[in-house]
Motif scaffolding. Sequence first.
Motif, short mmCIF file in Angstrom:
data_model
loop_
_atom_site.label_atom_id
_atom_site.label_comp_id
_atom_site.label_asym_id
_atom_site.label_seq_id
_atom_site.Cartn_x
_atom_site.Cartn_y
_atom_site.Cartn_z
N LYS A 100 0.83 -1.33 -0.16
CA LYS A 100 -0.02 0.01 -0.09
C LYS A 100 0.71 1.17 -0.03
O LYS A 100 0.15 2.42 -0.09
CB LYS A 100 -0.88 -0.01 1.19
N ASP A 101 2.23 1.04 0.18
CA ASP A 101 3.11 2.29 0.37
C ASP A 101 4.43 2.20 -0.28
O ASP A 101 5.40 2.92 0.01
CB ASP A 101 3.32 2.47 1.89
N LEU A 102 4.86 1.10 -0.78
CA LEU A 102 6.02 0.86 -1.43
C LEU A 102 7.31 0.38 -0.63
O LEU A 102 8.05 0.12 -1.11
CB LEU A 102 6.43 1.96 -2.40
N VAL A 103 6.92 0.37 0.75
CA VAL A 103 7.78 0.11 1.76
C VAL A 103 7.39 -1.44 2.46
O VAL A 103 8.44 -2.08 2.50
CB VAL A 103 7.91 1.23 2.90
N ASN A 104 6.30 -1.29 2.81
CA ASN A 104 5.63 -2.68 3.45
C ASN A 104 5.02 -3.75 2.47
O ASN A 104 4.09 -3.12 1.74
CB ASN A 104 4.91 -2.39 4.70
N TRP A 105 5.61 -4.86 2.01
CA TRP A 105 5.21 -5.58 1.18
C TRP A 105 4.68 -6.91 1.68
O TRP A 105 5.43 -7.53 2.58
CB TRP A 105 6.37 -5.87 0.10
N THR A 106 3.62 -7.52 1.03
CA THR A 106 3.06 -8.81 1.49
C THR A 106 3.33 -9.76 0.29
O THR A 106 3.00 -9.62 -0.66
CB THR A 106 1.56 -8.67 1.68
N ASP A 107 4.02 -10.95 0.69
CA ASP A 107 4.38 -12.09 -0.21
C ASP A 107 2.97 -12.83 -0.54
O ASP A 107 2.33 -13.18 0.22
CB ASP A 107 5.25 -13.04 0.47
N LEU A 108 2.51 -12.66 -1.95
CA LEU A 108 1.33 -13.34 -2.54
C LEU A 108 1.53 -14.61 -3.20
O LEU A 108 0.61 -15.40 -3.57
CB LEU A 108 0.49 -12.36 -3.50
N GLY A 109 2.68 -15.09 -3.05
CA GLY A 109 3.15 -16.30 -3.78
C GLY A 109 3.44 -16.25 -5.08
O GLY A 109 4.42 -15.43 -5.57
N GLY A 110 2.98 -17.05 -6.06
CA GLY A 110 3.58 -17.09 -7.33
C GLY A 110 2.32 -17.03 -8.32
O GLY A 110 1.39 -17.69 -8.19
N VAL A 111 2.65 -16.20 -9.43
CA VAL A 111 1.57 -15.97 -10.50
C VAL A 111 1.38 -17.43 -11.25
O VAL A 111 0.18 -17.74 -11.37
CB VAL A 111 2.00 -15.00 -11.38
N LEU A 112 2.31 -18.18 -11.50
CA LEU A 112 2.19 -19.25 -12.42
C LEU A 112 2.28 -20.53 -11.35
O LEU A 112 3.44 -21.05 -11.12
CB LEU A 112 3.31 -19.47 -13.34
#
Length: 576
Positions: A100-112
């Motif tokens: 939401k802010d370019l600093v704190n990131w959540t891992d969503l896994g893999g697209v493929l």
Amino acid sequence: MKQPHLYFLISVLFLFSFKGIPVKDTIVKKQTQKPPVFSNVVYQGEDQIYKRNPLKADEFYSPLLQGCYPDPAITRKGDDYYMVCSSFAMFPGVPIFHSKDLVNWTDLGGVLNNVAEFNPHDTGISEGVYAPGITYNPHNDTFYMIVTAFTGNMGNIIVKTKDPKKGWGSPIKLDFNGIDPCIFFDDNGKGYVVHNDAPDKGKELYNGHRVIKVWEYDTEKDQVIGGTDKIIVDGGVDLSKKPIWIEAPHLYKKGGQYYLMCAEGGTGDNHSEVIFISDSPKGPFKPSSNNPILTQRYFPSNRPDKVDWTGHADIIQGPENKYYSVFLGIRPNEKGRVNTGRETFMLPVDWSGTFPVFENGLVPMQPKLKMPNGVENKTGKEGFFPNGNFTFTENFTSAKLDYRWIGLRGPRENFISVTKKGLQINPFPVNIKEKKPTSTLFYRQQHNAFSFSTTLDYKPASEKDLAGIVCLQNERFNYVFGITKKEKDTYVVLERTENGKSEIIASTKIEITKPLRLKVKATGDNYQFSYAVNGVDFENLGTEVSGDILSTNVAGGFTGALVGLYATAANNAQPK
């Protein structure tokens, strides 16, 4: 009906495991009666640069994503930012993150993540998929991820979704050659694809001579429009200087003009980012007079806290309409070797003038950046991805396995089972040195100084059985550290494989009466492997060994080192 012979059953299972077909645990156990169970995994980063540079309240670390997360691309819908990276033969393909802010990131896994649609089961670790692009199209409220797949005769593919948090559609094969595609949508909704390609036949002038092409894209048919392709950059900024590997193109529109940003110079010491401008997405494009706009190639090789190889960038408008760029870079160890691979860095960008200016992009890079106004640094907390020095502890008690655990050439779910005692790995009859899916749960090496330890409950049944830790750059360059059998005795063994040739570095006979601990500790180029039969008192197996074979300098390729929980029913690391 006659019952099939056991060797036939095993042969069928052997084939099924490579085709991504889950194998029932009860049948696998006929091969190994008691598969190994891993628990209490602890990964701890100890890099001195973070100890010397603690964060203040208004600072965050770059790289954002440590370890092998190269070739970042980024897009935005409202206050939601999505970023993807290359994954090569790691599975699932194309890791994706949300912020939401370019600093704190959540891992969503893999697209493929569907092995029936993306199956790199027989590829080298540096093949698979790489150099993705991700773009949000506001005209149809759709996200597009486009990438080159070096597996299964797929070539360039594109997948779509309305919501990246809810998964993606099936890959659509695109009708063009080349690599590094990116898709762009103009203000009127018209689509364009840009990519790296070879020069027209007979027009290659030198080794590394490449071009950038653009195609018009049909959003209804999801295909490039035949006959619309055009070369918009030949060679690079200045063809007379024989620039190499113009690649990783991204198209932008700002102030009514079109910008084409590319990497140039190859993804090593000469890597850089350059930019061009045009009145049309199909050119002609004129290079900026201040190229390159990002590089680290001009500075002394022995500079402290060295960051190098910067390039392959993408730009996004962030909080308070401030621009930022994500790009790849490397942080070599004290011997100049790259074990952590190419990582995802960030810099603010001043785009108040005609061309974007990377702030501090042409001076030696520093490990810290100022936070965007009003943003709180939550990295490593509340489910956000960590960076800096951190400790990752895994007891395998959660129903959902952390996305940082990955498979190689196939899904991790094909060989793991969560039990009350921990994570059970049902071993494939495959060795880590084979170019096939392995029963290894991998974690990226994210620091030059780190330790990785695990508790292992295991008693091998034969010399073909081994379980433990593997440190891997690829199938021809790796260390195997595990427990196996020799005649009636149990041994802990350390094997080094360099360029496909294996050697036992050390081994010792042990008595297993309870789960034991295994640990690898790296201090720059030096790796030490140790074990504790009582789970507490560690003993070194042999002396320190060099991490040279875990570097891209020695092993080649495009990935970083992986450390994994490994089991095999095809062991050939025999104790001395």
